[in-house]
Motif scaffolding. Structure first.
Motif, short mmCIF file in Angstrom:
data_model
loop_
_atom_site.label_atom_id
_atom_site.label_comp_id
_atom_site.label_asym_id
_atom_site.label_seq_id
_atom_site.Cartn_x
_atom_site.Cartn_y
_atom_site.Cartn_z
N THR A 152 -43.98 -25.78 -33.96
CA THR A 152 -44.33 -24.61 -34.37
C THR A 152 -46.05 -24.83 -34.76
OG1 THR A 152 -42.33 -24.29 -35.97
CG2 THR A 152 -44.39 -23.02 -36.72
N GLU A 153 -46.69 -23.58 -34.27
CA GLU A 153 -48.08 -23.64 -34.29
C GLU A 153 -48.59 -22.53 -35.46
OE1 GLU A 153 -51.68 -22.23 -31.34
OE2 GLU A 153 -49.77 -21.90 -30.72
N SER A 154 -49.44 -23.03 -36.26
CA SER A 154 -49.96 -22.18 -37.23
C SER A 154 -51.18 -21.23 -36.83
CB SER A 154 -50.39 -23.03 -38.52
OG SER A 154 -50.74 -22.10 -39.33
N ARG B 271 -51.18 -14.35 -41.82
CA ARG B 271 -51.01 -15.61 -41.57
C ARG B 271 -49.49 -15.53 -41.00
NH1 ARG B 271 -51.53 -20.34 -45.99
NH2 ARG B 271 -53.06 -21.26 -44.63
N THR B 272 -49.49 -16.01 -39.72
CA THR B 272 -48.04 -16.14 -39.17
C THR B 272 -48.00 -17.77 -38.50
OG1 THR B 272 -49.31 -15.42 -37.05
CG2 THR B 272 -48.06 -13.66 -38.52
N SER B 273 -46.77 -17.78 -38.19
CA SER B 273 -46.33 -18.99 -37.51
C SER B 273 -45.72 -18.56 -36.30
CB SER B 273 -45.61 -20.01 -38.12
OG SER B 273 -46.05 -20.41 -39.40
N LEU C 166 -55.61 -25.98 -36.08
CA LEU C 166 -55.37 -24.53 -36.65
C LEU C 166 -55.88 -23.56 -35.40
CD1 LEU C 166 -54.59 -22.93 -39.09
CD2 LEU C 166 -57.13 -22.60 -39.62
N SER C 167 -55.05 -22.39 -35.23
CA SER C 167 -55.40 -21.66 -34.52
C SER C 167 -55.60 -20.27 -35.19
CB SER C 167 -54.24 -21.22 -33.60
OG SER C 167 -54.00 -22.36 -32.71
N TYR C 168 -56.75 -19.65 -34.72
CA TYR C 168 -56.85 -18.12 -35.38
C TYR C 168 -56.78 -17.09 -34.36
CZ TYR C 168 -59.93 -20.82 -38.81
OH TYR C 168 -60.30 -21.54 -39.78
N ARG D 253 -53.57 -18.21 -37.80
CA ARG D 253 -54.27 -17.56 -38.84
C ARG D 253 -55.16 -16.53 -38.56
NH1 ARG D 253 -56.67 -21.74 -43.43
NH2 ARG D 253 -54.41 -21.82 -43.76
#
Length: 126
Positions: free
Chosen positions: A18-20, A8-10, A82-84, A22
């Motif tokens: 800030t985009e999350s 998990r990073t930002s 959310l972005s994977y 995962r």
């Protein structure tokens, strides 16, 4: 296959927000013919999936956006945007032009056929 993405990073997005990111849950199965990679990305539409294979690194990106119809306001959300991101290092050569991808019920299924040189073979004993 090895992963090269942290769980998990930002990361800062281009808009300054800030985009999350995962790392999605995934499974890799294989046999003598191919690898099958199943990646869980709930809420991601087909248009939000991007796949790249470069230098034996398979990159899977998924974007889940929850847009509210114009004139409406969300009172409660079960899923947030959310972005994977998943990167897999392929340590076995695959047939790049025969790879397939299918997204169904939030699960992306990739089939990576092995090249002939990577398939197991029997050597006859003389």
């Amino acid at each position: 296959m090895n992963t090269t993405c942290s769980p998990r990073t930002s990361a800062p997005a281009t808009s300054g927000v800030t985009e999350s990111l995962r790392k999605p849950l995934y499974n890799v199965n294989g046999n003598a013919e191919a690898y099958e990679v199943r990646v869980e990305m709930p809420g991601v539409p087909k248009s939000g999936v991007k796949l790249d294979l470069e230098d034996n690194i398979l990159t899977v990106r998924g974007e889940r956006n929850t847009t509210v119809p114009e004139g409406m306001k969300a009172l409660h959300r079960e899923l947030s945007p959310l972005s994977y991101l998943l990167r897999l290092r392929l340590n076995t050569p695959v047939e790049e032009d025969k790879m397939t991808a299918k997204l169904e019920d939030g699960v992306l299924t990739l089939r990576l056929p092995l090249k002939e040189v990577a398939k197991p073979r029997q050597i006859p004993v003389l």
